[in-house]
Design a protein around this motif. Structure first.
Motif, PDB file in Angstrom:
ATOM      1  N   ILE A 125      13.569   0.567  40.446  1.00 49.09           N
ATOM      2  CA  ILE A 125      12.971  -0.073  39.279  1.00 49.09           C
ATOM      3  C   ILE A 125      11.747  -0.855  39.748  1.00 49.09           C
ATOM      4  CG2 ILE A 125      13.334  -1.708  37.392  1.00 49.09           C
ATOM      5  CD1 ILE A 125      14.933   0.918  37.175  1.00 49.09           C
ATOM      6  N   TYR A 126      10.569  -0.352  39.419  1.00 44.80           N
ATOM      7  CA  TYR A 126       9.316  -0.950  39.865  1.00 44.80           C
ATOM      8  C   TYR A 126       8.735  -1.875  38.792  1.00 44.80           C
ATOM      9  CZ  TYR A 126       9.101   2.324  43.803  1.00 44.80           C
ATOM     10  OH  TYR A 126       9.359   3.017  44.957  1.00 44.80           O
ATOM     11  N   GLN A 127       7.952  -2.842  39.238  1.00 48.58           N
ATOM     12  CA  GLN A 127       7.306  -3.796  38.348  1.00 48.58           C
ATOM     13  C   GLN A 127       6.197  -3.151  37.513  1.00 48.58           C
ATOM     14  OE1 GLN A 127       8.099  -7.127  37.968  1.00 48.58           O
ATOM     15  NE2 GLN A 127       6.525  -7.305  36.370  1.00 48.58           N
ATOM     16  N   HIS A 128       5.540  -2.146  38.084  1.00 51.38           N
ATOM     17  CA  HIS A 128       4.352  -1.578  37.441  1.00 51.38           C
ATOM     18  C   HIS A 128       4.632  -1.110  36.018  1.00 51.38           C
ATOM     19  CE1 HIS A 128       0.541   0.525  37.016  1.00 51.38           C
ATOM     20  NE2 HIS A 128       1.205   1.600  36.645  1.00 51.38           N
ATOM     21  N   GLN A 129       5.763  -0.425  35.820  1.00 53.36           N
ATOM     22  CA  GLN A 129       6.073   0.080  34.482  1.00 53.36           C
ATOM     23  C   GLN A 129       6.272  -1.061  33.489  1.00 53.36           C
ATOM     24  OE1 GLN A 129       7.200   1.380  37.346  1.00 53.36           O
ATOM     25  NE2 GLN A 129       8.091   3.411  37.058  1.00 53.36           N
ATOM     26  N   LEU A 130       6.918  -2.136  33.933  1.00 52.19           N
ATOM     27  CA  LEU A 130       7.132  -3.276  33.041  1.00 52.19           C
ATOM     28  C   LEU A 130       5.814  -3.920  32.654  1.00 52.19           C
ATOM     29  CD1 LEU A 130      10.262  -5.026  34.602  1.00 52.19           C
ATOM     30  CD2 LEU A 130      10.156  -3.209  32.893  1.00 52.19           C
ATOM     31  N   GLY A 165      10.841  -9.772  35.598  1.00 53.25           N
ATOM     32  CA  GLY A 165      11.388  -8.666  36.381  1.00 53.25           C
ATOM     33  C   GLY A 165      12.678  -8.081  35.852  1.00 53.25           C
ATOM     34  N   VAL A 180      14.269  -5.548  32.836  1.00 55.03           N
ATOM     35  CA  VAL A 180      13.867  -4.516  31.890  1.00 55.03           C
ATOM     36  C   VAL A 180      14.371  -4.881  30.492  1.00 55.03           C
ATOM     37  CG1 VAL A 180      13.999  -2.068  31.305  1.00 55.03           C
ATOM     38  CG2 VAL A 180      13.897  -2.780  33.708  1.00 55.03           C
ATOM     39  N   TYR A 237      11.165   4.694  32.733  1.00 52.49           N
ATOM     40  CA  TYR A 237      11.710   5.149  34.021  1.00 52.49           C
ATOM     41  C   TYR A 237      12.377   6.523  33.867  1.00 52.49           C
ATOM     42  CZ  TYR A 237      10.913   0.295  35.336  1.00 52.49           C
ATOM     43  OH  TYR A 237      10.324  -0.912  35.587  1.00 52.49           O
ATOM     44  N   GLN A 259      17.038  -4.581  36.799  1.00 53.92           N
ATOM     45  CA  GLN A 259      16.119  -5.556  37.357  1.00 53.92           C
ATOM     46  C   GLN A 259      15.214  -4.910  38.393  1.00 53.92           C
ATOM     47  OE1 GLN A 259      17.698  -9.456  38.309  1.00 53.92           O
ATOM     48  NE2 GLN A 259      19.655  -8.947  37.355  1.00 53.92           N
ATOM     49  N   VAL A 260      14.005  -5.441  38.480  1.00 50.79           N
ATOM     50  CA  VAL A 260      13.030  -4.944  39.444  1.00 50.79           C
ATOM     51  C   VAL A 260      13.585  -5.082  40.860  1.00 50.79           C
ATOM     52  CG1 VAL A 260      10.776  -5.426  40.487  1.00 50.79           C
ATOM     53  CG2 VAL A 260      11.023  -5.356  38.001  1.00 50.79           C
ATOM     54  N   GLY A 261      13.389  -4.058  41.662  1.00 51.56           N
ATOM     55  CA  GLY A 261      13.807  -4.079  43.057  1.00 51.56           C
ATOM     56  C   GLY A 261      15.091  -3.332  43.334  1.00 51.56           C
TER      57      GLY A 261
END
Length: 274
Positions: free
Chosen positions: A18-23, A38, A40, A48, A92-94
């Motif tokens: 789960i990357y930050q860029h999409q959010l 961070g 979703v 995603y 969550q991101v990461g």
């Protein structure tokens, strides 16, 4: 199309971080704060597990040629009919997450405008801790429009909403949403194709974008996190006129929200529970 029901049970799995860029991308197009938190938000999971079909596998409408995961339905028009979502835990991101998609049903029907096939796909999204989201996604495949095709008077949207927000769609909004979801369906960005091939008066606003806007409205007004959300698309919304998001609380833990077109017709109806 005699064998299309053989696709029931067909399954595919995607796994990715789960990357930050999409959010940040979806936050930017919705005019929310960037960088985004961070976690979703509802509707953000559609950014995603995106398709990566080769350019040489795409059909005339921009979608991947059917007969892989989805059955080879010989009908040219495809629309997002609705979804039912249950939110168990946030992504969550990461973290790394996995989506398992399964064809649950394939149902041919005969409508006023010709043949229809409804396909329901179940998506289960998990992270390392367990189940996060379960979604049932309804897709409808339809015949091409005809001059003598049946028409009916559209159902009018409710007029007793307590919340109203006017949205002015434009080609840039639709392009950016197509970009962050890697959606190559030409009805969202190719105006000439929309009008000449599919008989629409303008570019079609994405069904999941409308669903995301309604989920954002529901959480904002109820001030509580969503537990479940169910929406159905009745009529398309186009980029040639504004539309209205509306809603009202039904109880402390429930509200209804909907989209009204410029003519007052009901475009999307949804129920949110908290």
């Amino acid at each position: 199309m005699n064998n299309i029901k053989d696709w029931v049970g067909n399954q595919i799995t995607h796994s990715e971080p789960i990357y930050q860029h999409q959010l940040d991308g979806v936050a930017a197009l919705l005019n929310e704060k960037v960088p985004a938190p961070g976690i979703v938000k509802p509707g953000g999971h559609w950014m995603y597990f995106l398709p990566t079909d080769g350019q040489n596998t795409l059909g005339p409408d921009g979608h991947a040629t059917k007969g892989g995961f989805l059955p080879p339905i010989e009908l040219p028009r495809r629309m997002w009919a609705g979804s039912r979502l249950i939110f168990h835990a946030p992504l969550q991101v990461g973290e790394r997450a996995e989506k398992v998609s399964t064809v649950k049903s394939v149902t041919p029907k005969e409508g006023r405008t010709g043949k229809l096939v409804f396909v329901t796909v179940e998506h289960e999204v998990r992270n390392e801790k367990g189940l996060c989201i379960v979604e049932e996604h309804d897709i409808v495949f339809r015949d091409a429009p005809t001059e003598d095709g049946g028409t009916k008077q559209p159902q009018l949207a409710p007029t007793d909403g307590d919340w109203d927000t006017v949205i002015n769609p434009d080609p840039v909004l639709l392009f950016r949403y197509s970009a962050v979801t890697f959606n190559s369906h030409r009805i969202h960005y190719d105006r000439e194709y929309c009008i000449a091939e599919e008989g629409y008066p303008g570019l079609v606003v994405h069904g999941p974008l409308l669903g995301t806007l309604l989920m954002r409205l529901a959480e904002e007004k109820m001030q509580r996190p969503l537990k479940s959300f169910s929406f159905r698309n009745f009529n398309p919304i186009f980029d040639i006129a504004s539309f209205t998001l509306s809603g009202k609380a039904e109880a402390e833990d429930k509200c209804t929200v909907w989209v009204a077109g410029p003519d007052g017709a009901l475009a999307v109806s949804a129920t949110a529970e908290f």
